[in-house]
Design a protein around this motif. Sequence first.
Motif: not given
Length: 311
Positions: A166-167, A169, A185, A187, A246, A248
């Motif tokens: 998920n976004s 993290y 996506a 991540y 981080r 994406s």
Amino acid sequence: MIATDPSKHVFQVTDFGALDEILETLEDNVCYGGSGLICGQSQIQMGLNLFLLQSSGLNGSSGHLADARCSSFTEHNGSVWYQVERQADTCGNILTTNNTHAIYSNNLFIYHANYTSLPERFPFSCVYPLETETSLDVAIRPNLELEGGMIGVGSPTSVSMSLFQNSNYTEPYPAGPVTLPVGSALYVGVSVGETDPMFVVVLDDCYATHSSSPDDLMRHFLIQNKCSTNRRQVTVVESGSSLQARFSALLFLFHGEYRDIYLHCSLHLCDRRASCSPVCSGRRRRSVSSPGPASFKPITIGPITWDKLTV
């Protein structure tokens, strides 16, 4: 815990400028008992032989570091050990960095038993390579002399890279292959096991290959020269601001083939007293890029497998 294994390497040096020569010749030196320098990941310990100190008219329990308030010590197997946290500006620690190493330096002052003269100064330095290899703390145990300095080598910093679901993290995928549909996506989070907040981690290059080798020349760059190669598909969420990084990226076919892919990232630690945040403008060109001498060895995750049922 104090390392007293006599098989450890030993070195004594008075010229801290000759760092490359020192590191190359550490393994060729003889060992002496009772004195030494332990370069740990979170703590540095400086040890002196009590018998040799007393023979020189020095009081082993009278010592302190450059900051006189830092005088914590323990006695172990005939030696006195002074401790200091491995952080810049703590107890007078001086941090210097170059392209390949972080160096922490300080001085230990030991007073004569009668306190009638100036204390003796024992300079010491711990050198930490900026690599991703993991190993045990290295204990350097030199012969005690009243002049000169000690230098030790600490273990490299550890780095881990994870693929998240998920976004936020917060939910990493379990170890092993990951199967995703085209257009998903990715991540990706990187974490550095560094204890000194004076450092931050910077992503240099991140790229995908069809093999697990980071040296594969068939690369699809996601991040190059610290910047996104395609702002519509790759977003650098964090780099150069903490000990985490981080980004994406949208997952599409590389070279038009439904083959497993691996992600690789090269990165480096940056002294936050310098300018560490990447400055990016415009679109970045895609080409083969080699990490600089300060970079970590590339780290890899994968394989990521295509879910063809959703294609």
